[in-house]
Design a protein around this motif. Structure first.
Motif, PDB file in Angstrom:
ATOM      1  N   ALA A  85       0.859  -1.380  -0.057  1.00 39.79           N
ATOM      2  CA  ALA A  85       0.013  -0.016   0.192  1.00 39.79           C
ATOM      3  C   ALA A  85       0.920   1.280   0.113  1.00 39.79           C
ATOM      4  O   ALA A  85       0.574   2.206  -0.676  1.00 39.79           O
ATOM      5  CB  ALA A  85      -0.842  -0.105   1.123  1.00 39.79           C
ATOM      6  N   ARG A  86       1.864   1.221   0.947  1.00 38.64           N
ATOM      7  CA  ARG A  86       2.888   2.443   0.981  1.00 38.64           C
ATOM      8  C   ARG A  86       3.547   2.659  -0.434  1.00 38.64           C
ATOM      9  O   ARG A  86       3.767   3.808  -0.902  1.00 38.64           O
ATOM     10  CB  ARG A  86       3.733   2.271   2.089  1.00 38.64           C
ATOM     11  N   ARG A  87       3.931   1.466  -1.005  1.00 38.39           N
ATOM     12  CA  ARG A  87       4.429   1.813  -2.596  1.00 38.39           C
ATOM     13  C   ARG A  87       3.572   2.348  -3.667  1.00 38.39           C
ATOM     14  O   ARG A  87       3.880   2.176  -4.834  1.00 38.39           O
ATOM     15  CB  ARG A  87       5.211   0.457  -2.938  1.00 38.39           C
ATOM     16  N   GLY A  88       2.060   2.143  -3.449  1.00 34.58           N
ATOM     17  CA  GLY A  88       0.975   2.515  -4.269  1.00 34.58           C
ATOM     18  C   GLY A  88       0.752   1.534  -5.053  1.00 34.58           C
ATOM     19  O   GLY A  88       0.343   1.667  -6.165  1.00 34.58           O
ATOM     20  N   LEU A  89       1.039   0.267  -4.924  1.00 33.76           N
ATOM     21  CA  LEU A  89       0.747  -0.664  -5.631  1.00 33.76           C
ATOM     22  C   LEU A  89      -0.587  -1.297  -5.819  1.00 33.76           C
ATOM     23  O   LEU A  89      -1.238  -1.981  -6.586  1.00 33.76           O
ATOM     24  CB  LEU A  89       1.650  -2.102  -5.226  1.00 33.76           C
ATOM     25  N   LEU A  90      -1.545  -0.860  -4.511  1.00 29.96           N
ATOM     26  CA  LEU A  90      -2.889  -1.445  -4.482  1.00 29.96           C
ATOM     27  C   LEU A  90      -3.926  -0.352  -4.177  1.00 29.96           C
ATOM     28  O   LEU A  90      -3.332   0.685  -3.413  1.00 29.96           O
ATOM     29  CB  LEU A  90      -2.816  -2.498  -3.327  1.00 29.96           C
ATOM     30  N   SER A  91      -4.824  -0.216  -4.655  1.00 28.71           N
ATOM     31  CA  SER A  91      -5.812   0.586  -4.160  1.00 28.71           C
ATOM     32  C   SER A  91      -6.251   0.574  -2.705  1.00 28.71           C
ATOM     33  O   SER A  91      -6.225  -0.573  -2.296  1.00 28.71           O
ATOM     34  CB  SER A  91      -7.079   0.536  -5.189  1.00 28.71           C
ATOM     35  N   ASP A  92      -6.811   1.605  -2.226  1.00 22.14           N
ATOM     36  CA  ASP A  92      -7.367   1.513  -0.904  1.00 22.14           C
ATOM     37  C   ASP A  92      -8.443   0.433  -0.650  1.00 22.14           C
ATOM     38  O   ASP A  92      -8.556  -0.265   0.302  1.00 22.14           O
ATOM     39  CB  ASP A  92      -7.835   2.919  -0.389  1.00 22.14           C
TER      40      ASP A  92
END
Length: 123
Positions: A85-92
């Motif tokens: 999540a922190r790496r922006g790989l997955l949506s919220d």
């Protein structure tokens, strides 16, 4: 032949989790590092495998040990989700969905461990 570990809801939930996370990982393609993907694949697979192996043990101490390992693997998956999540790989919404599934599995495993403590030990 049916195996006894196939019945508990926690085992079925762990298999579903593994399917879900593998679909998510496949959708990421090369955006996700090989090491992060590998770690998540191994940790998520460890959950149902340790539930199955624990159910194959006769002694409650051994059963409990494998269920604790499965629970630890679920917690490892939590941490990997946070990294992803922190790496922006997955949506919220994806993170929230996966997090909720893991939270439920962790609760079920805790209850499963408590139920093993109530069993009579087999010699």
């Amino acid at each position: 032949m049916a195996f006894s570990f196939e019945d508990p809801k926690v085992y079925k939930a762990a298999i579903d989790w593994n399917d879900n996370i593998n679909q998510v990982l496949d959708s990421l393609g090369s955006n996700c590092s090989r090491s992060l993907r590998d770690q998540m694949e191994r940790a998520s697979l460890s959950i149902p495998l340790n539930i199955a192996e624990g159910n194959g043990r006769w002694h409650k101490g051994k059963k409990r040990q494998f269920f604790w390992i499965a629970r630890g693997s679920a917690f490892e998956c939590f941490a990997i989700l946070q990294v992803m999540a922190r790496r922006g790989l997955l949506s919220d919404s994806t993170v929230g969905n996966l997090y909720d599934q893991l939270a439920e599995i962790s609760k079920m495993l805790s209850a499963f461990i408590r139920s093993v403590d109530k069993l009579k030990s087999r010699a």
